[in-house]
Write a protein that holds these residues in place. Sequence first.
Motif, mmCIF file in Angstrom:
data_model
loop_
_atom_site.group_PDB
_atom_site.id
_atom_site.type_symbol
_atom_site.label_atom_id
_atom_site.label_comp_id
_atom_site.label_asym_id
_atom_site.label_seq_id
_atom_site.Cartn_x
_atom_site.Cartn_y
_atom_site.Cartn_z
ATOM 1 N N ARG A 183 0.829 -1.210 0.000
ATOM 2 C CA ARG A 183 0.000 0.000 0.000
ATOM 3 C C ARG A 183 0.858 1.252 0.000
ATOM 4 N NH1 ARG A 183 -4.992 0.617 3.768
ATOM 5 N NH2 ARG A 183 -5.275 2.286 2.263
ATOM 6 N N ALA A 185 3.641 1.709 -1.231
ATOM 7 C CA ALA A 185 4.300 1.956 -2.518
ATOM 8 C C ALA A 185 3.330 2.601 -3.509
ATOM 9 C CB ALA A 185 4.860 0.656 -3.075
ATOM 10 N N GLY A 186 2.174 3.026 -3.030
ATOM 11 C CA GLY A 186 1.287 3.799 -3.884
ATOM 12 C C GLY A 186 0.094 3.031 -4.435
ATOM 13 N N ALA B 51 3.065 6.848 8.654
ATOM 14 C CA ALA B 51 2.901 6.043 7.443
ATOM 15 C C ALA B 51 1.434 5.918 7.042
ATOM 16 C CB ALA B 51 3.493 4.653 7.659
ATOM 17 N N PHE B 53 -0.772 3.717 8.809
ATOM 18 C CA PHE B 53 -1.332 2.408 9.172
ATOM 19 C C PHE B 53 -2.074 2.447 10.481
ATOM 20 C CE2 PHE B 53 2.650 1.085 6.832
ATOM 21 C CZ PHE B 53 1.994 1.120 5.619
ATOM 22 N N PRO B 72 -4.863 8.247 2.674
ATOM 23 C CA PRO B 72 -4.476 6.836 2.699
ATOM 24 C C PRO B 72 -2.959 6.721 2.500
ATOM 25 C CG PRO B 72 -5.556 7.376 0.629
ATOM 26 C CD PRO B 72 -5.690 8.577 1.508
ATOM 27 N N PRO B 73 -2.350 5.633 3.014
ATOM 28 C CA PRO B 73 -0.889 5.472 2.947
ATOM 29 C C PRO B 73 -0.338 5.687 1.538
ATOM 30 C CG PRO B 73 -1.853 3.653 4.166
ATOM 31 C CD PRO B 73 -2.989 4.488 3.666
ATOM 32 N N ALA B 74 -1.091 5.240 0.539
ATOM 33 C CA ALA B 74 -0.597 5.307 -0.836
ATOM 34 C C ALA B 74 -0.345 6.743 -1.288
ATOM 35 C CB ALA B 74 -1.607 4.644 -1.777
ATOM 36 N N VAL B 78 5.431 8.209 1.316
ATOM 37 C CA VAL B 78 6.434 7.712 2.251
ATOM 38 C C VAL B 78 6.889 6.314 1.841
ATOM 39 C CG1 VAL B 78 5.663 9.058 4.221
ATOM 40 C CG2 VAL B 78 4.646 6.836 3.806
ATOM 41 N N ALA B 79 8.126 5.986 2.185
ATOM 42 C CA ALA B 79 8.642 4.631 1.982
ATOM 43 C C ALA B 79 8.945 4.087 3.361
ATOM 44 C CB ALA B 79 9.907 4.665 1.144
ATOM 45 N N MET B 80 8.784 2.788 3.542
ATOM 46 C CA MET B 80 8.984 2.258 4.889
ATOM 47 C C MET B 80 9.668 0.899 4.862
ATOM 48 S SD MET B 80 6.202 2.092 7.930
ATOM 49 C CE MET B 80 6.481 1.229 9.464
ATOM 50 N N ALA B 100 8.795 -2.211 -5.470
ATOM 51 C CA ALA B 100 8.562 -0.961 -4.752
ATOM 52 C C ALA B 100 8.619 0.241 -5.680
ATOM 53 C CB ALA B 100 9.580 -0.808 -3.632
ATOM 54 N N ALA B 103 5.373 2.142 -8.986
ATOM 55 C CA ALA B 103 4.582 3.359 -9.155
ATOM 56 C C ALA B 103 5.363 4.441 -9.908
ATOM 57 C CB ALA B 103 4.122 3.860 -7.799
#
Lengths: 285, 370
Positions: A183, A185-186, B51, B53, B72-74, B78-80, B100, B103
């Motif tokens: 999620r 990652a977009g 993030a 979540f 929403p996270p998307a 951010v990268a985690m 990853a 996108a």
Amino acid sequence: MHHHSPIERVLRGIALLIVVLFFMFPIFWILLMSLQTNETILRSPPSIVFEPTLSNYAAIIAGRLDSNVASMGIDFMSNLMNSVILSVGSVALALVLGVPAAYAFARHKFRGSEDIAFTLLSFRFAPPLLVLLPLTLYFQQIGLADTYFGLIWVYQLICLPLILWIVRGYFEDISPDVEHAYRIAGHSWFSTFRRISLPLAAPGIAAAALLAFIFAWNNFIFALVLASADKQPVTVGALAFVTASGIQYGQIAAAVVLSITPTLALALYAQRYLVEGLSLGAVKG
Amino acid sequence: MSYLDLSSVSKTYGGKVQAVKDLNLSINTGEIVALLGSSGCGKTSTLRMIAGFEDVTAGEIRVNGTAIHQLPPARRGVAMAFEGYSLYPPLTIRENIAFAMKAERLDAAQVETRVKDIARLVELEDVLDRYPSSVSGGQQQRASLARALVRKADLHLLDEPMGQLEPQLRALLRGRVKHFIQERGLTAILVTHDQTEANALADKIAVMEDGELQQFDTPTALKDNPANLFTGTFIGEPPMNVFPAGMRRENRQVIFGLGDGVSLAYDEARFSPDLRDRLEKNRDQIAIGVRPHAVRLSEDGLPAEVLVNQWLGDQTHIAASFAGGSIVSVIHDRAKVQAGERVGVSVAPEDLHIFDGSTGTAISHGGQLA
């Protein structure tokens, strides 16, 4: 593999053979019966030496039941078709409703979620006859009695809880962070559900669907009460072999062989999914 | 202007457990910030709120002035790197890392180059074509770290990114990862309970305890000027020695009475006048803190009896009973003293950390008001 002496291996083989024979014997015996006439089946003592005949299968497929007294038409092939429609239909509906629900129950703890999940499970507690009689009256009023859709709806009592509870467990075994990683990652939650969660739970979903299919296929009481002759599945249709002139064992056996073939084939095919399903637990969570 | 702003952020689980209480934090572009604290202090909850979540119970999170805590996270950019690695089992390590970048819509050659570069950085080149289940925990963790770093994101969140690695590799990767982040001007937040890692990687450290931010400062400032007793004892290895004390002034001297009739006396000129006044107000409620490295063992010091002498290969830790408690001293050499021996302990006034004995708030460090 461990090393075993040859004797040990032989003994192990024999033991496995005995187990297989024990469990497969009824099916084996039915298969033999289906290839005999009623006379050879009923002779005493029984023997496995006989002249095989396909007449039972021919009678069933042709839809003509010939006994020594009279000849009557039966519609076993359409019973078989009904079984397929009802079982496939109910499993499909249960998957469409149950898998997203299972995901919701596994991932989101909302108010009353446990109660709702338990209520769905409790459908399995009630004796079916208790609900069936009132249900018949309602169904007749709203025109659902004796329809495929009505039957498939009632079959959800069997399929839905099964799929919901088994698949929920599989979803719970998937680490939520695997989904989170996708999620973040977009991707939207729906594409995450479709691309990550569903494939990871696929072995579990397949196993649950298979079980639900077998339960639906073997169901007797719902169809007996709610379906008329042209909607009856094999389980109810088999009653037709109990005729005025006696029980047609040969044809019953042939009918049984025909009706267990789809489930047996499905189970054999799905075996690898069941094994994969078991190894899913090895995924680090 | 700061880049990431957390203002009055709170997190409550199930209406009862307060994981994060009224957290305020501002992080600038290009900064590496560590959230440091023991288990259950709210650091991971904070990271997961950033993030997306976890819901934010109260407060706001802004990136570049835009509130993101409802997104929403998307859509947060951010990268985690997850503590549990969370690699996707049906894909190889290479695919997991490449995945990853999906996108970003790069062509295959670009993806391949970036995967290779990042794999070299975290020493994963040899296992790129293996599946997560067939590599070690440390390799999975590095893959997870690589997957987070490979992305071009506004913010990189790293949750215990090196916990499973062996010490040598960890030390090596700390340097490389820090260089990688700085070189690209990335902004990163790191969650860890390992203060060595926080010190080595972070420009600033946010020390958290029990859901509350204790102090947010540079590693040096945390060590030299701890804001309270918690940070004082939490930061530093071995931890700071702390003694409850009372204070009095006699003959132009400031005297701290510790337990067992032991007292530390200093020329009052070593303490600024306003500090002396402040200490007077707290005279019965003082806690004296001394870093083990600042405890000097000498013939003419205050009496102490050695309890343990531990040689750690590069330094000696000596624990001695002192002033009704025990005191730990670190010496950068082997020490001959043995258990049961008497030694003298002395502490220079500039090494004193003085805290309010009841609230734990710092009063002074090295003779100056905190």
